[in-house]
Design a protein around this motif. Structure first.
Motif, mmCIF file in Angstrom:
data_model
loop_
_atom_site.group_PDB
_atom_site.id
_atom_site.type_symbol
_atom_site.label_atom_id
_atom_site.label_comp_id
_atom_site.label_asym_id
_atom_site.label_seq_id
_atom_site.Cartn_x
_atom_site.Cartn_y
_atom_site.Cartn_z
ATOM 1 N N LEU A 175 35.754 42.838 34.406
ATOM 2 C CA LEU A 175 34.706 42.077 35.076
ATOM 3 C C LEU A 175 33.314 42.510 34.626
ATOM 4 C CD1 LEU A 175 36.145 41.840 38.708
ATOM 5 C CD2 LEU A 175 35.909 39.984 37.035
ATOM 6 N N LYS A 176 33.123 43.806 34.415
ATOM 7 C CA LYS A 176 31.804 44.266 33.980
ATOM 8 C C LYS A 176 31.462 43.705 32.600
ATOM 9 C CE LYS A 176 28.736 48.209 33.647
ATOM 10 N NZ LYS A 176 28.509 49.630 33.972
ATOM 11 N N ALA A 177 32.425 43.693 31.685
ATOM 12 C CA ALA A 177 32.171 43.140 30.359
ATOM 13 C C ALA A 177 31.811 41.659 30.451
ATOM 14 C CB ALA A 177 33.397 43.338 29.467
ATOM 15 N N TRP A 178 32.490 40.945 31.333
ATOM 16 C CA TRP A 178 32.206 39.513 31.525
ATOM 17 C C TRP A 178 30.828 39.303 32.145
ATOM 18 C CZ3 TRP A 178 31.936 37.307 36.546
ATOM 19 C CH2 TRP A 178 31.777 35.913 36.570
ATOM 20 N N VAL A 179 30.476 40.105 33.154
ATOM 21 C CA VAL A 179 29.151 39.992 33.780
ATOM 22 C C VAL A 179 28.060 40.269 32.756
ATOM 23 C CG1 VAL A 179 27.586 41.006 35.480
ATOM 24 C CG2 VAL A 179 29.942 40.507 36.121
ATOM 25 N N GLU A 180 28.226 41.284 31.959
ATOM 26 C CA GLU A 180 27.209 41.637 30.955
ATOM 27 C C GLU A 180 26.978 40.515 29.958
ATOM 28 O OE1 GLU A 180 28.800 45.257 29.432
ATOM 29 O OE2 GLU A 180 27.652 46.522 30.836
ATOM 30 N N ARG A 181 27.978 39.673 29.770
ATOM 31 C CA ARG A 181 27.830 38.535 28.848
ATOM 32 C C ARG A 181 27.255 37.303 29.536
ATOM 33 N NH1 ARG A 181 32.995 40.507 27.162
ATOM 34 N NH2 ARG A 181 34.021 38.854 28.370
ATOM 35 N N GLY A 182 26.945 37.399 30.838
ATOM 36 C CA GLY A 182 26.296 36.279 31.519
ATOM 37 C C GLY A 182 27.003 35.761 32.743
ATOM 38 N N GLY A 183 28.119 36.357 33.156
ATOM 39 C CA GLY A 183 28.842 35.879 34.325
ATOM 40 C C GLY A 183 28.190 36.307 35.630
ATOM 41 N N ARG A 184 28.531 35.596 36.699
ATOM 42 C CA ARG A 184 28.060 35.959 38.031
ATOM 43 C C ARG A 184 29.270 36.306 38.915
ATOM 44 N NH1 ARG A 184 24.982 32.130 38.679
ATOM 45 N NH2 ARG A 184 25.895 30.663 40.151
ATOM 46 N N LEU A 185 29.325 37.561 39.325
ATOM 47 C CA LEU A 185 30.417 38.052 40.164
ATOM 48 C C LEU A 185 29.994 38.011 41.620
ATOM 49 C CD1 LEU A 185 33.162 39.560 40.519
ATOM 50 C CD2 LEU A 185 31.865 41.699 40.272
ATOM 51 N N VAL A 186 30.796 37.354 42.459
ATOM 52 C CA VAL A 186 30.552 37.303 43.901
ATOM 53 C C VAL A 186 31.725 37.991 44.584
ATOM 54 C CG1 VAL A 186 30.153 35.830 45.917
ATOM 55 C CG2 VAL A 186 29.291 35.127 43.664
ATOM 56 N N ALA A 187 31.469 39.160 45.181
ATOM 57 C CA ALA A 187 32.534 39.951 45.803
ATOM 58 C C ALA A 187 32.169 40.246 47.244
ATOM 59 C CB ALA A 187 32.751 41.258 45.040
ATOM 60 N N VAL A 188 33.178 40.274 48.121
ATOM 61 C CA VAL A 188 32.905 40.426 49.543
ATOM 62 C C VAL A 188 33.760 41.538 50.153
ATOM 63 C CG1 VAL A 188 32.465 37.941 49.620
ATOM 64 C CG2 VAL A 188 34.637 38.800 50.477
ATOM 65 N N ALA A 189 33.203 42.173 51.187
ATOM 66 C CA ALA A 189 33.916 43.145 52.019
ATOM 67 C C ALA A 189 34.591 44.215 51.154
ATOM 68 C CB ALA A 189 34.900 42.426 52.936
ATOM 69 N N GLY A 190 35.918 44.392 51.287
ATOM 70 C CA GLY A 190 36.616 45.437 50.557
ATOM 71 C C GLY A 190 36.471 45.312 49.054
ATOM 72 N N ALA A 191 36.464 44.080 48.546
ATOM 73 C CA ALA A 191 36.274 43.883 47.110
ATOM 74 C C ALA A 191 34.874 44.311 46.688
ATOM 75 C CB ALA A 191 36.511 42.415 46.745
ATOM 76 N N ALA A 192 33.875 44.026 47.523
ATOM 77 C CA ALA A 192 32.504 44.429 47.200
ATOM 78 C C ALA A 192 32.373 45.945 47.165
ATOM 79 C CB ALA A 192 31.528 43.838 48.218
ATOM 80 N N GLN A 193 33.095 46.617 48.055
ATOM 81 C CA GLN A 193 33.029 48.078 48.080
ATOM 82 C C GLN A 193 33.565 48.664 46.779
ATOM 83 O OE1 GLN A 193 35.002 49.904 51.430
ATOM 84 N NE2 GLN A 193 33.945 51.838 51.107
ATOM 85 N N SER A 194 34.692 48.166 46.293
ATOM 86 C CA SER A 194 35.282 48.732 45.091
ATOM 87 C C SER A 194 34.623 48.210 43.816
ATOM 88 C CB SER A 194 36.787 48.455 45.052
ATOM 89 O OG SER A 194 37.047 47.070 45.138
ATOM 90 N N LEU A 195 34.035 47.006 43.879
ATOM 91 C CA LEU A 195 33.406 46.436 42.691
ATOM 92 C C LEU A 195 31.911 46.703 42.629
ATOM 93 C CD1 LEU A 195 35.259 42.995 42.496
ATOM 94 C CD2 LEU A 195 35.631 45.012 41.071
ATOM 95 N N ALA A 196 31.386 47.460 43.593
ATOM 96 C CA ALA A 196 29.965 47.811 43.561
ATOM 97 C C ALA A 196 29.605 48.531 42.267
ATOM 98 C CB ALA A 196 29.608 48.675 44.771
ATOM 99 N N ALA A 197 30.567 49.275 41.719
ATOM 100 C CA ALA A 197 30.317 49.998 40.469
ATOM 101 C C ALA A 197 30.040 49.045 39.312
ATOM 102 C CB ALA A 197 31.513 50.890 40.143
ATOM 103 N N VAL A 198 30.621 47.837 39.360
ATOM 104 C CA VAL A 198 30.378 46.857 38.298
ATOM 105 C C VAL A 198 28.902 46.490 38.241
ATOM 106 C CG1 VAL A 198 30.865 44.493 37.548
ATOM 107 C CG2 VAL A 198 32.723 45.943 38.394
ATOM 108 N N ALA A 199 28.290 46.339 39.411
ATOM 109 C CA ALA A 199 26.867 45.993 39.483
ATOM 110 C C ALA A 199 25.978 47.223 39.585
ATOM 111 C CB ALA A 199 26.623 45.079 40.682
ATOM 112 N N GLU A 200 26.572 48.401 39.507
ATOM 113 C CA GLU A 200 25.830 49.654 39.596
ATOM 114 C C GLU A 200 25.034 49.728 40.903
ATOM 115 O OE1 GLU A 200 23.554 49.658 36.013
ATOM 116 O OE2 GLU A 200 25.320 49.758 34.715
ATOM 117 N N VAL A 201 25.718 49.367 41.988
ATOM 118 C CA VAL A 201 25.139 49.422 43.329
ATOM 119 C C VAL A 201 25.866 50.516 44.110
ATOM 120 C CG1 VAL A 201 24.875 48.174 45.513
ATOM 121 C CG2 VAL A 201 24.476 47.000 43.333
ATOM 122 N N LYS A 202 25.121 51.315 44.865
ATOM 123 C CA LYS A 202 25.720 52.390 45.643
ATOM 124 C C LYS A 202 25.956 51.954 47.083
ATOM 125 C CE LYS A 202 23.798 56.267 42.998
ATOM 126 N NZ LYS A 202 22.983 57.511 43.055
#
Length: 347
Positions: A175-202
């Motif tokens: 997902l991070k490679a895809w986002v870096e190429r222009g994708g928009r990732l929308v993640a919620v709740a538990g998924a947002a917690q584990s995928l926060a690293a993709v957006a470099e959010v703490k």
């Protein structure tokens, strides 16, 4: 259900220079239908006045130029009763309709992630909302297939509430490679917690090592009391919005563009930081509106970000601390999700 036939839809008036129409979740099905048929509709990013009518940020402009047979298109989309014709693109205050200070909108190519590790109830709510409530086309994909799919086919990938291997390291990397190429990732709740690293959010940190050690040394009754204090089974909390941010357009309540409410559970909150845009956050001196939450958790959530977005390479991540479509009954946060689908909101 599908809307009534086109003959039953109110006819649009003559467009003049074009039409102005309100955004927000209420008109989302009609706007999605308009875009899906090839319609062009930029969105105003600042409050403006045309012909004496005040239009908030987030108002859609449907121009006659670039939209052949505009009145027929608008009628077919079901927007005939919602739009107002404008005779000129010049404003009495704010931005002109021909200005570059608008947000370009196109029909996104959306993937909805499901499968093992994704909450079935959350996934079902997203499926129903996209298909039946706003008519947004999407592909259903399995979390386990994300690492071997060609993700370039999609503009937006939505990950409902999830846990475990559904959002593990291989999926995060893909997902991070895809986002870096222009994708928009929308993640919620538990998924947002584990995928926060993709957006470099703490996320806001859990108790320190000393607190963990003290808990381990406590007796059984004290641990049970501590467990209760840490639980957030569900409570209604106020949110403060950034009304100038595209993701917050049309999401205010009680006539206030800067105020909304979240149905919060679990205690997840993001840490505000430089480079992370906070769209919605829990205010200082936070107090519950209704539900169950301990004073300690209220204090921990204060001035924590509930909805954030961050640029990553050419794309961006959008993270919700809670499920904005929770069981399809919590309507207050649905406009925020619709905006996340339609607007590339990070400069």
């Amino acid at each position: 259900p599908a809307p009534a036939g086109e003959a039953a839809r109110p006819a649009a008036p003559a467009p003049g220079y074009g039409y102005l129409g309100p955004g927000g979740a209420g008109n989302a099905p009609q706007l999605v239908r308009f875009l899906g048929k090839g319609g062009r509709a930029p969105v105003l990013n600042k409050p403006s006045t045309y012909g004496g009518q005040r239009c908030p940020a987030g108002t859609w402009f449907l121009p006659a130029g670039g939209n052949d047979s505009l009145a027929a298109r608008v009628t077919a989309a079901g927007l005939g009763a919602a739009v107002v014709p404008v005779a000129s693109g010049l404003s009495q205050g704010g931005i002109d309709l021909g200005s570059e200070n608008v947000v370009a909108v196109k029909m996104p190519r959306v993937a909805l992630v499901g499968g093992e590790g994704v909450s079935a109830t959350s996934y079902g709510a997203f499926w129903y909302f996209l298909e039946r409530e706003i008519g947004m086309p999407f592909d259903a994909v399995l979390a386990g297939d994300l690492t071997r799919m060609d993700l370039s086919e999609y503009d937006v990938i939505v990950v409902p509430d999830a846990f475990g291997g559904a959002t593990g390291k291989p999926v995060q990397d893909a997902l991070k490679a895809w986002v870096e190429r222009g994708g928009r990732l929308v993640a919620v709740a538990g998924a947002a917690q584990s995928l926060a690293a993709v957006a470099e959010v703490k996320t806001r940190e859990e108790p320190s090592d000393s607190a963990t050690r003290a808990r381990a040394l406590a007796g059984r009754e004290e641990r049970e009391r501590e467990d209760w204090r840490q639980q957030v089974p569900g409570t209604i909390l106020p949110l403060r919005l950034d009304p100038a941010h595209p993701l917050a357009w049309g999401a205010g309540t009680d006539g206030r563009a800067d105020r909304a409410f979240a149905l919060h559970e679990g205690g997840l909150v993001f840490e505000p930081a430089e480079g992370v845009e906070t769209v919605a956050y829990f205010p200082k001196e936070l107090a519950r509106i209704s539900g169950v939450i301990s004073p300690d958790n209220l204090k921990r959530l204060q001035e924590g970000s509930w909805l954030v977005t961050k640029r990553v390479g050419q794309g961006n991540g959008v993270l919700f601390a809670d499920d904005p479509l929770f069981r399809l009954f919590w309507r207050a946060s649905q406009p925020l999700f619709v905006n996340a689908l339609l607007y590339d909101a990070v400069p």
